[in-house]
Design a protein around this motif. Structure first.
Motif, PDB file in Angstrom:
ATOM      1  N   MET A 138      98.596  31.173  34.611  1.00 32.18           N
ATOM      2  CA  MET A 138      99.907  31.292  35.271  1.00 32.18           C
ATOM      3  C   MET A 138      99.731  31.416  36.776  1.00 32.18           C
ATOM      4  SD  MET A 138     101.454  35.141  34.905  1.00 32.18           S
ATOM      5  CE  MET A 138     101.907  35.154  36.612  1.00 32.18           C
ATOM      6  N   ALA A 139      99.474  30.269  37.407  1.00 31.98           N
ATOM      7  CA  ALA A 139      99.354  30.283  38.860  1.00 31.98           C
ATOM      8  C   ALA A 139     100.731  30.292  39.500  1.00 31.98           C
ATOM      9  CB  ALA A 139      98.557  29.084  39.335  1.00 31.98           C
ATOM     10  N   GLU A 140     101.767  30.102  38.674  1.00 32.33           N
ATOM     11  CA  GLU A 140     103.124  30.137  39.236  1.00 32.33           C
ATOM     12  C   GLU A 140     103.781  31.483  38.995  1.00 32.33           C
ATOM     13  OE1 GLU A 140     103.365  26.660  37.237  1.00 32.33           O
ATOM     14  OE2 GLU A 140     102.122  26.152  38.958  1.00 32.33           O
ATOM     15  N   LEU A 149     105.752  40.446  27.075  1.00 29.72           N
ATOM     16  CA  LEU A 149     104.365  40.197  27.470  1.00 29.72           C
ATOM     17  C   LEU A 149     104.320  39.056  28.485  1.00 29.72           C
ATOM     18  CD1 LEU A 149     102.544  40.401  24.011  1.00 29.72           C
ATOM     19  CD2 LEU A 149     102.272  41.992  25.916  1.00 29.72           C
ATOM     20  N   CYS A 150     103.357  39.148  29.419  1.00 30.42           N
ATOM     21  CA  CYS A 150     103.263  38.132  30.469  1.00 30.42           C
ATOM     22  C   CYS A 150     102.502  36.906  29.944  1.00 30.42           C
ATOM     23  CB  CYS A 150     102.567  38.708  31.692  1.00 30.42           C
ATOM     24  SG  CYS A 150     100.790  38.862  31.507  1.00 30.42           S
ATOM     25  N   LEU A 193      99.828  36.543  26.741  1.00 31.33           N
ATOM     26  CA  LEU A 193     100.227  35.695  25.611  1.00 31.33           C
ATOM     27  C   LEU A 193      99.264  34.535  25.390  1.00 31.33           C
ATOM     28  CD1 LEU A 193     104.099  35.462  26.157  1.00 31.33           C
ATOM     29  CD2 LEU A 193     102.925  36.551  24.229  1.00 31.33           C
ATOM     30  N   ASP A 194      98.458  34.213  26.416  1.00 34.12           N
ATOM     31  CA  ASP A 194      97.603  33.025  26.359  1.00 34.12           C
ATOM     32  C   ASP A 194      96.333  33.306  25.551  1.00 34.12           C
ATOM     33  OD1 ASP A 194      96.079  30.801  26.771  1.00 34.12           O
ATOM     34  OD2 ASP A 194      96.269  30.786  28.952  1.00 34.12           O
ATOM     35  N   ASP A 195      96.215  32.661  24.367  1.00 32.49           N
ATOM     36  CA  ASP A 195      95.062  32.908  23.494  1.00 32.49           C
ATOM     37  C   ASP A 195      93.774  32.319  24.037  1.00 32.49           C
ATOM     38  OD1 ASP A 195      96.505  34.358  21.675  1.00 32.49           O
ATOM     39  OD2 ASP A 195      97.067  32.600  20.480  1.00 32.49           O
ATOM     40  N   ASN A 214      88.992  33.927  34.029  1.00 37.05           N
ATOM     41  CA  ASN A 214      89.693  33.537  32.801  1.00 37.05           C
ATOM     42  C   ASN A 214      89.935  34.695  31.829  1.00 37.05           C
ATOM     43  OD1 ASN A 214      90.996  31.559  31.260  1.00 37.05           O
ATOM     44  ND2 ASN A 214      89.219  31.447  29.884  1.00 37.05           N
ATOM     45  N   GLY A 215      89.722  35.927  32.326  1.00 35.12           N
ATOM     46  CA  GLY A 215      89.965  37.077  31.456  1.00 35.12           C
ATOM     47  C   GLY A 215      91.403  37.546  31.554  1.00 35.12           C
TER      48      GLY A 215
END
Lengths: 199, 199
Positions: free
Chosen positions: A1-3, B69-70, B74-76, B102-103
């Protein structure tokens, strides 16, 4: 999420509508907004809308005020025979702060700029001849900014008032107080020589 | 009238609540506000309040988001074993833009600063041990700013996590990319030497 989240972007885009606010400043301010509680933002927003609602242009001169007439127009101690034409309220307030003028004002709300498609009908000029007549004005000082648009606006007003019998003057050009001749541009220096006064 | 109307002052004072806005900027912005129509100011204010209402802190990491959740949480595809502790959302977004991590994150929402009376209970730290345990975190990168407060906060967190078995690291110090050694301060240079790597 760079935005940023969409709602955050909305805040940023909204704040960018303020004059001179770029994206970086808007982001800084937006973080200030989300740092406030919802109640604080409600109050912040409400202050702006309520205050804006109570501010109007003076029906006579165009100054900002809370009633129909501004304090300058209401003040009987002001010299009604001298009228100073300014581009905007900012210029009016600058002159008021300088405290060197005791007449009344006429706020144009802009300049005439044929290049940008702004003609005489786009500024508050229609009421000027009537004011001169009704208020017994003897002198009109044109205090538009010494820019291309300000000068052409001054010239237009001077021509417009040519046959009214009123004295039309332009604010003095020259070296600003505390200025340095060494740093002044050529046009300013030439105007300062032209505008010399006997001491 | 060397003063602004009361309602104008209200607008100025309100805008001064934005971070880094002094009186001069606030006056410039206030003229922008009164240059808008009442409807435009209503829309301006409404955008701020509505957008603020829809923004919350992520219940897990403290990032700003519109849901519970942001997007990062949410990003698996994110590496759940590495957690980066940052002071605020600005730092998180800077790291996201850099795209080198990427964490997941843990936003403190401030620093510990005994001098300013801000203790560990004033930042979002209580949930950190639980997150490390529940999310199977193997490494915590402390990315608070290299300031006095940021350093003491980093030290506090390192001590707090000492017996949890998790690896605790601090972001690297040194010369910024594109920087000039000639202009770097002594502490930065010393840290750059200390942080040297074999090539």
């Amino acid at each position: 999420m760079a935005e940023y989240p969409q709602a955050f972007e909305t805040i940023v885009q909204t704040l960018r509508r303020l004059p001179g606010v770029g994206r970086k400043s808007a982001i800084r301010y937006a973080f200030g907004i989300i740092g406030m509680s919802e109640e604080e933002v409600d109050e912040f927003a409400c202050n702006l809308t309520e205050a804006r609602k109570s501010l109007h242009s003076c029906v006579r001169c165009g100054n900002i005020c809370e009633g129909d007439l501004c304090p300058v127009c209401l003040d009987d101690n002001r010299d009604g025979e001298t009228l100073c034409v300014v581009e905007d309220v900012r210029a009016l307030l600058a002159l008021e702060k300088a405290d060197g003028f005791n007449g009344r004002y006429h706020v144009l709300g802009g300049t005439i700029s044929p290049l940008d498609g702004r003609g005489p009908e786009d500024v508050n000029l229609a009421s000027l001849p009537g004011r001169i007549k009704n208020e017994g004005v003897k002198e009109v000082i044109i205090a538009t900014n010494p820019t291309v648009d300000g000068e052409s606006t001054a010239l237009y007003i001077a021509r417009m008032l040519k046959n009214t019998g009123v004295k039309v003057t332009r604010i003095g050009y020259g070296i600003p107080a505390g200025g340095d001749l060494d740093y002044a541009d050529e046009l300013t220096l030439t105007r300062a020589i032209d505008g010399r006064k006997e001491i």
